[in-house]
Structures are given as structure tokens and as C-alpha cells.
Design a protein around this motif. Structure first.
Motif, PDB file in Angstrom:
ATOM      1  N   PHE A 101      58.257  25.040  40.768  1.00 52.02           N
ATOM      2  CA  PHE A 101      57.068  24.411  41.319  1.00 52.02           C
ATOM      3  C   PHE A 101      57.447  23.287  42.273  1.00 52.02           C
ATOM      4  O   PHE A 101      58.507  22.668  42.147  1.00 52.02           O
ATOM      5  CB  PHE A 101      56.212  23.785  40.195  1.00 52.02           C
ATOM      6  N   TYR A 115      55.407  19.803  43.212  1.00 52.08           N
ATOM      7  CA  TYR A 115      54.268  18.923  42.973  1.00 52.08           C
ATOM      8  C   TYR A 115      54.296  17.797  43.992  1.00 52.08           C
ATOM      9  O   TYR A 115      55.354  17.331  44.416  1.00 52.08           O
ATOM     10  CB  TYR A 115      54.324  18.309  41.563  1.00 52.08           C
ATOM     11  N   MET A 166      60.377  25.390  35.065  1.00 53.92           N
ATOM     12  CA  MET A 166      59.768  25.678  33.763  1.00 53.92           C
ATOM     13  C   MET A 166      60.350  26.981  33.221  1.00 53.92           C
ATOM     14  O   MET A 166      60.295  28.007  33.898  1.00 53.92           O
ATOM     15  CB  MET A 166      58.251  25.818  33.879  1.00 53.92           C
ATOM     16  N   GLY A 187      52.114  30.684  27.407  1.00 54.91           N
ATOM     17  CA  GLY A 187      51.592  30.073  28.619  1.00 54.91           C
ATOM     18  C   GLY A 187      52.519  28.981  29.098  1.00 54.91           C
ATOM     19  O   GLY A 187      53.738  29.109  29.062  1.00 54.91           O
ATOM     20  N   ALA A 188      51.926  27.863  29.507  1.00 52.68           N
ATOM     21  CA  ALA A 188      52.712  26.791  30.109  1.00 52.68           C
ATOM     22  C   ALA A 188      53.731  26.219  29.133  1.00 52.68           C
ATOM     23  O   ALA A 188      53.489  26.126  27.937  1.00 52.68           O
ATOM     24  CB  ALA A 188      51.789  25.681  30.588  1.00 52.68           C
ATOM     25  N   THR A 226      46.256  25.531  25.442  1.00 55.38           N
ATOM     26  CA  THR A 226      47.219  25.758  24.373  1.00 55.38           C
ATOM     27  C   THR A 226      48.230  24.617  24.288  1.00 55.38           C
ATOM     28  O   THR A 226      48.524  24.114  23.214  1.00 55.38           O
ATOM     29  CB  THR A 226      47.969  27.072  24.589  1.00 55.38           C
ATOM     30  N   MET A 227      48.774  24.244  25.424  1.00 53.26           N
ATOM     31  CA  MET A 227      49.862  23.271  25.426  1.00 53.26           C
ATOM     32  C   MET A 227      49.383  21.956  26.042  1.00 53.26           C
ATOM     33  O   MET A 227      48.700  21.949  27.055  1.00 53.26           O
ATOM     34  CB  MET A 227      51.050  23.791  26.239  1.00 53.26           C
ATOM     35  N   GLY A 257      48.383  22.958  29.737  1.00 52.36           N
ATOM     36  CA  GLY A 257      48.513  24.315  30.262  1.00 52.36           C
ATOM     37  C   GLY A 257      47.498  25.219  29.596  1.00 52.36           C
ATOM     38  O   GLY A 257      47.241  25.102  28.398  1.00 52.36           O
ATOM     39  N   THR A 258      46.919  26.110  30.361  1.00 51.65           N
ATOM     40  CA  THR A 258      45.909  27.018  29.835  1.00 51.65           C
ATOM     41  C   THR A 258      46.579  28.262  29.247  1.00 51.65           C
ATOM     42  O   THR A 258      47.715  28.579  29.596  1.00 51.65           O
ATOM     43  CB  THR A 258      44.926  27.443  30.938  1.00 51.65           C
ATOM     44  N   PRO A 259      45.869  28.964  28.370  1.00 51.58           N
ATOM     45  CA  PRO A 259      46.493  30.118  27.704  1.00 51.58           C
ATOM     46  C   PRO A 259      46.924  31.226  28.656  1.00 51.58           C
ATOM     47  O   PRO A 259      47.883  31.935  28.384  1.00 51.58           O
ATOM     48  CB  PRO A 259      45.378  30.623  26.775  1.00 51.58           C
ATOM     49  N   TYR A 303      50.766  29.780  33.479  1.00 54.41           N
ATOM     50  CA  TYR A 303      51.946  28.961  33.241  1.00 54.41           C
ATOM     51  C   TYR A 303      51.873  27.664  34.035  1.00 54.41           C
ATOM     52  O   TYR A 303      52.815  26.890  34.046  1.00 54.41           O
ATOM     53  CB  TYR A 303      53.194  29.743  33.635  1.00 54.41           C
ATOM     54  N   GLU A 304      50.772  27.434  34.698  1.00 56.29           N
ATOM     55  CA  GLU A 304      50.642  26.215  35.472  1.00 56.29           C
ATOM     56  C   GLU A 304      50.288  25.040  34.577  1.00 56.29           C
ATOM     57  O   GLU A 304      49.630  25.200  33.547  1.00 56.29           O
ATOM     58  CB  GLU A 304      49.556  26.383  36.538  1.00 56.29           C
ATOM     59  N   GLN A 305      50.727  23.872  34.960  1.00 51.75           N
ATOM     60  CA  GLN A 305      50.374  22.645  34.249  1.00 51.75           C
ATOM     61  C   GLN A 305      49.531  21.763  35.158  1.00 51.75           C
ATOM     62  O   GLN A 305      49.822  21.616  36.335  1.00 51.75           O
ATOM     63  CB  GLN A 305      51.631  21.871  33.850  1.00 51.75           C
ATOM     64  N   TYR A 306      48.516  21.180  34.553  1.00 50.98           N
ATOM     65  CA  TYR A 306      47.624  20.279  35.266  1.00 50.98           C
ATOM     66  C   TYR A 306      47.789  18.887  34.675  1.00 50.98           C
ATOM     67  O   TYR A 306      47.921  18.729  33.465  1.00 50.98           O
ATOM     68  CB  TYR A 306      46.182  20.771  35.139  1.00 50.98           C
TER      69      TYR A 306
END
Lengths: 117, 114
Positions: A35, A37, A95, A101-102, B30-31, B96-98, B101-104
Motif C-alpha cells: 500500500f 498511504y 501487509m 481480512g485485514a 473484524t480487525m 479492517g472489514t471482513p 484487506y484494506e485498513q481505514y
């Protein structure tokens, strides 16, 4: 362990020109994501672009594109037609691919980009 | 995507006190993660906040210093305990959403310890 290296602490570019930010990483993982950012002075971390390691095609998002060289473990960001709003700190991040998921991110030290009017 | 808010946005605290930072996500995730960004530095992961169980801490970070709670899928808190000036940093929450794989990231909490 994963490491992410950004060798350019600071860069500047004239408005409307193109600039490339460098990033290299080290990992023994085969499935991962990369990524870029952006963190402007407001300090909000904004996702600029992402790349899945299993995809050979380089990701592109409008004026932003990457040059992903998996064998060389290199992941550079190209910003075309630079705008004043692009002035920010840019972080490269790694990552490991997880099942749910994340996963947690490993960040480089950042490159401070200044766009000059 | 997910929208993340953090409270407080900034605080100035005295040495030896504790501060609890709240992180709220607008959707179930989830995370959830907590990062620290020391002045002029990059982001370092403190811990992964696990829903309904103890957080998973990274090397160099301990629960007694940074207790974390995550009572449900949209909320987490990070406490910085017995603060010293070395704890002056920006603390960021991410999620991170289920399906992604992106993180906000949240907007961060700027902590200054005097």
C-alpha cells in the motif's frame, strides 16, 4: 520479519510535473499486499493505492500508479500531474495476507513530498 | 469502506496520569488495531484489539502500560497508563472489514505529556 524501506526522506516537485517515490521491502511471505498511504498535515491517513502481490499488473488510481517489481521487492509510487493537495507525507506499507481480512501493517519511514506552485 | 472516529482529538496530560482514547467505527469490522506515531516518525503497531478477548501486543508493548478493550465489533479503547513525556505521540486506531484487506484509519489522538 517484514521490513519496509523508503530511502527518500524528502522530495519536491513542481506543480503539474511527475514524481516517483521509492519503496523496497523484505519478506519471506509469498502472499501479501502493498500500500501507499498519504498523511497530510491534518494527520488523517488516507489510502492512495494498493497492490496484490499475486497480480502482475501494476495498480493505477487516476493520477497515481505503481511500479511493482516482485522479484526485486520494489514498489514505487508515481504521481502524475502533481497538485498542491498532494503535499503530504507518503508511507509505503506491507501487509501479510491473512485469513480474516485485514492484517496488521508494517510501515516505512515515510517520504515528505512538497509540491511547489 | 469504514468511517472511524476517535476521541479525544488531542490532550495535554501530566506525568503519572492515564488517558483513555476511544475509537468508534461506523460498521462492523473484524480487525481493529492501535498504532503509535512518535513525532516525525512512522507508525508502529501497538496491538491488535480482539473482540471479547485480550489484545495481542507487539514486542515492546505491554498490557499494563497500554490496556486495550474491545467490547463489541465497532468500539475499542486504548489507555496510556502512568504517562511520561516519552509517551507524547499520535495514537491512531484502524479497522479492517471482513471482505477487504484494506485498513481505514481514524484521525488520530495527539497526546502531549508534560
Amino acid at each position: 520479519a517484514q521490513t519496509v524501506t523508503q530511502s527518500q526522506p524528502e522530495m519536491s516537485v513542481q506543480e503539474a510535473e511527475t514524481v516517483t517515490l521509492s519503496c523496497t521491502y523484505d519478506t519471506s511471505e509469498s502472499n501479501y499486499y502493498l500500500f501507499w498511504y498519504k498523511q497530510p498535515p491534518s494527520r488523517q491517513m488516507i489510502l492512495v493505492i494498493r497492490q496484490e502481490a499475486y497480480k502482475q499488473q501494476n495498480a493505477t488510481e487516476n493520477r497515481f500508479s505503481v511500479n511493482f517489481q516482485k522479484a526485486a521487492k520494489s514498489f514505487s509510487l508515481k504521481i502524475s500531474d502533481s497538485q498542491l493537495g498532494d503535499t503530504a507525507m507518503y508511507f509505503c506499507a506491507f501487509m501479510k495476507r491473512g485469513r480474516g481480512g485485514a492484517n496488521n501493517l508494517f510501515f516505512g519511514t515515510g517520504t515528505r513530498l512538497t509540491v511547489i506552485p | 469502506s469504514a468511517v472511524i472516529s476517535q476521541k479525544p482529538s488531542r490532550d495535554i496530560c501530566q506525568r503519572g496520569t492515564s488517558l483513555t482514547i476511544q475509537c468508534q467505527v461506523d460498521s462492523q469490522v473484524t480487525m481493529m488495531f492501535w498504532y503509535r506515531q512518535q513525532p516525525g516518525q512512522s507508525l508502529t503497531l501497538i496491538a491488535t484489539a480482539n473482540q471479547g478477548s485480550e489484545a495481542t501486543y507487539e514486542s515492546g508493548f505491554v498490557i499494563d502500560k497500554f490496556p486495550i478493550s474491545r467490547p463489541n465489533l465497532t468500539f475499542s479503547t486504548l489507555t496510556v497508563s502512568n504517562m511520561s513525556p516519552e509517551d507524547s505521540s499520535i495514537y491512531l486506531c484502524s479497522a479492517g472489514t471482513p471482505r477487504s484487506y484494506e485498513q481505514y484509519f481514524g484521525p488520530g489522538t495527539r497526546l502531549t505529556v508534560t
